[in-house]
Scaffold this active site. Structure first.
Site, PDB file in Angstrom:
ATOM      1  N   ASN A  72      -2.370   2.652   3.430  1.00 51.90           N
ATOM      2  CA  ASN A  72      -1.824   3.957   3.800  1.00 51.90           C
ATOM      3  C   ASN A  72      -2.576   5.119   3.145  1.00 51.90           C
ATOM      4  OD1 ASN A  72       0.200   3.001   5.514  1.00 51.90           O
ATOM      5  ND2 ASN A  72       1.552   2.556   3.796  1.00 51.90           N
ATOM      6  N   ASP A 118       0.846  -1.204   0.000  1.00 55.53           N
ATOM      7  CA  ASP A 118       0.000   0.000   0.000  1.00 55.53           C
ATOM      8  C   ASP A 118       0.881   1.254   0.000  1.00 55.53           C
ATOM      9  OD1 ASP A 118       0.983  -0.391   2.580  1.00 55.53           O
ATOM     10  OD2 ASP A 118      -0.868   0.217   3.578  1.00 55.53           O
ATOM     11  N   THR A 148       3.024  -6.163   2.790  1.00 57.82           N
ATOM     12  CA  THR A 148       3.377  -4.954   3.550  1.00 57.82           C
ATOM     13  C   THR A 148       2.159  -4.035   3.710  1.00 57.82           C
ATOM     14  OG1 THR A 148       4.111  -3.742   1.586  1.00 57.82           O
ATOM     15  CG2 THR A 148       5.785  -5.036   2.743  1.00 57.82           C
ATOM     16  N   PHE A 198      -0.573  -1.071  12.760  1.00 54.85           N
ATOM     17  CA  PHE A 198      -1.500  -0.552  11.734  1.00 54.85           C
ATOM     18  C   PHE A 198      -2.010  -1.616  10.758  1.00 54.85           C
ATOM     19  CE2 PHE A 198      -2.292   1.054   7.472  1.00 54.85           C
ATOM     20  CZ  PHE A 198      -3.266   2.000   7.702  1.00 54.85           C
ATOM     21  N   ASN A 199      -1.105  -2.368  10.118  1.00 59.34           N
ATOM     22  CA  ASN A 199      -1.542  -3.280   9.050  1.00 59.34           C
ATOM     23  C   ASN A 199      -2.529  -4.330   9.558  1.00 59.34           C
ATOM     24  OD1 ASN A 199      -0.029  -2.066   7.048  1.00 59.34           O
ATOM     25  ND2 ASN A 199       1.711  -3.465   7.246  1.00 59.34           N
ATOM     26  N   HIS A 207       9.800   0.080   8.080  1.00 62.77           N
ATOM     27  CA  HIS A 207       9.178  -1.219   8.404  1.00 62.77           C
ATOM     28  C   HIS A 207       9.131  -2.176   7.205  1.00 62.77           C
ATOM     29  CE1 HIS A 207       7.537   0.632  12.085  1.00 62.77           C
ATOM     30  NE2 HIS A 207       7.163   1.647  11.344  1.00 62.77           N
ATOM     31  N   ASP A 208       8.663  -1.658   6.063  1.00 56.02           N
ATOM     32  CA  ASP A 208       8.317  -2.565   4.957  1.00 56.02           C
ATOM     33  C   ASP A 208       9.514  -3.125   4.204  1.00 56.02           C
ATOM     34  OD1 ASP A 208       5.675  -2.272   5.585  1.00 56.02           O
ATOM     35  OD2 ASP A 208       5.251  -0.794   4.033  1.00 56.02           O
ATOM     36  N   ASP A 230       6.780   1.281   1.983  1.00 55.49           N
ATOM     37  CA  ASP A 230       6.556   0.349   0.870  1.00 55.49           C
ATOM     38  C   ASP A 230       7.401   0.784  -0.328  1.00 55.49           C
ATOM     39  OD1 ASP A 230       3.889   1.021   2.336  1.00 55.49           O
ATOM     40  OD2 ASP A 230       3.534  -1.007   1.601  1.00 55.49           O
TER      41      ASP A 230
HETATM   42  C1  BDR Z   1       3.012  -0.349   8.584  1.00 53.67           C
HETATM   43  O1  BDR Z   1       1.880   0.482   8.409  1.00 53.67           O
HETATM   44  C2  BDR Z   1       2.088   1.358   7.328  1.00 53.67           C
HETATM   45  O2  BDR Z   1       1.883   2.685   7.719  1.00 53.67           O
HETATM   46  C3  BDR Z   1       3.499   1.156   6.843  1.00 53.67           C
HETATM   47  O3  BDR Z   1       3.553   1.258   5.421  1.00 53.67           O
HETATM   48  C4  BDR Z   1       3.837  -0.224   7.327  1.00 53.67           C
HETATM   49  O4  BDR Z   1       3.426  -1.197   6.406  1.00 53.67           O
HETATM   50  C5  BDR Z   1       3.717   0.027   9.868  1.00 53.67           C
HETATM   51  O5  BDR Z   1       2.860  -0.144  10.961  1.00 53.67           O
HETATM   52 CA    CA Z   2       2.840  -0.608   4.055  1.00 57.44          CA
END
Ligand code: BDR
Ligand code: CA
Length: 320
Positions: free
Chosen positions: A42, A12, A128, A169-170, A241-242, A17
């Protein structure tokens, strides 16, 4: 190019990403990216899909892009534009692309790729984004499971969250989808906050990217520089993160892992979206503890590897 790892990326984009895709572009000798599919995490589905097309073209990735779902299975969509900016890519403006969507149905597109694999071959799915596309794929076409070697996903946390005290979040954006994926029986590798918060770039490193004459480095700097807008909140580092699922594939030695049995809280309470990592080996048979949880990461190795990779992407179209 030898035996490359076949990969489908569901994403996303999204700043991190976008940087993960730069990392993948730098490692095409080791990774064979078969498709990029999108989900409205996102930012809206139109924004993340436009970003995916532009990023793929900019990095010189000759890979099909398919548009995925625009909302989670049950709840309303949740976006994160305050973290990723109006377009989803921070301050980065990529050249417009003529690249066209290969499909506007990511679920069917992934199904077809898996069905067309030569006998005995499997694909690693890098996730991701929230898991909605994958959950639908596995619910509607469960027969494709055997074509998926593993799902290496950025999401969750053994300890603490980011979007809520408990949830990342994801996973929080679509816990019901995560539940379907977690119970599919496909081997899982969870690249959660326990590791990804340590996989960051410092303010100085980001400034160096922004000032670079290398177009990929500059674009990555303009993306991730956006999160430095609030230095108190982000403590002068920005987590990427991704990029972690891709880096785990190529450099598992940068990470500490533990085996567990993974589940997710789908309740309406304070724990909604929290990943439940059951590490109690004494309660479960060895083959039940099949999920791999990244519990720690080596920040220095991550930074060096990511930095060098960003500078080594070849075949990119020059930025505006
Ligand atoms: C994840 O949430 C999104 O905001 C980032 O792209 C990442 O995949 C981090 O919590
Ligand atoms: Ca992401």
């Amino acid at each position: 190019m030898g035996d490359r790892i076949k990969v489908i990326m569901d994403c996303d984009p999204g700043i991190d990403d976008g940087i993960a895709l730069a990392y993948a572009a730098a490692h095409q000798d080791e990774l064979e990216l078969l498709a990029i599919t999108t989900f409205a995490g996102n930012a809206t589905i139109d924004k993340v899909t436009k970003n995916a097309l532009e990023l793929a073209d900019f990095y010189g990735l000759k890979v099909p892009v398919a548009k995925g779902q625009e909302r989670p299975l049950v709840k309303e969509p949740l976006h994160a534009e305050e973290f990723h900016g109006e377009t989803g890519l921070g301050h980065c403006v990529l050249p417009e692309t003529k690249k066209e969507l290969a499909s506007d149905n990511a679920v069917l597109f992934i199904r077809d790729i898996l069905n067309d694999l030569p006998e005995g071959e499997q694909v690693t799915v890098i996730e991701t984004a929230p898991m909605t596309n994958l959950a639908l794929l596995l619910r509607i076409f469960p027969e494709v499971k055997e074509k998926i070697r593993q799902i290496v996903f950025m999401g969750g946390a053994a300890k603490g969250g980011n979007i809520t005290p408990a949830a990342e979040f994801n996973i929080y954006a679509d816990p019901e989808a995560a539940k379907i994926v977690f119970s599919s029986g496909i081997p899982l590798v969870m690249c959660g906050l326990d590791a990804t918060l340590k996989c960051n770039l410092t303010r100085n490193q980001i400034m160096k990217l922004c000032q670079s004459g290398n177009p990929v480095a500059k674009a990555c700097g303009d993306m991730v520089g956006y999160v430095l807008g609030n230095p108190t909140k982000y403590r002068c580092v920005a987590s990427i993160h991704d990029a972690v699922p891709f880096m785990y594939l190529l450099h598992p030695e940068f990470f500490k892992t533990e085996k567990a049995l993974l589940d997710v809280d789908c309740s309406e309470g304070a724990g909604r979206g929290a990943t439940l990592c059951d590490f109690r080996w004494w309660l479960h048979e060895e083959d039940e503890m099949k999920d791999i949880i990244l519990t720690d990461a080596d920040t220095g190795n991550f930074q060096q590897e990511l930095f060098e990779s960003i500078y080594s992407v070849s075949g990119c179209r020059a930025a505006k």
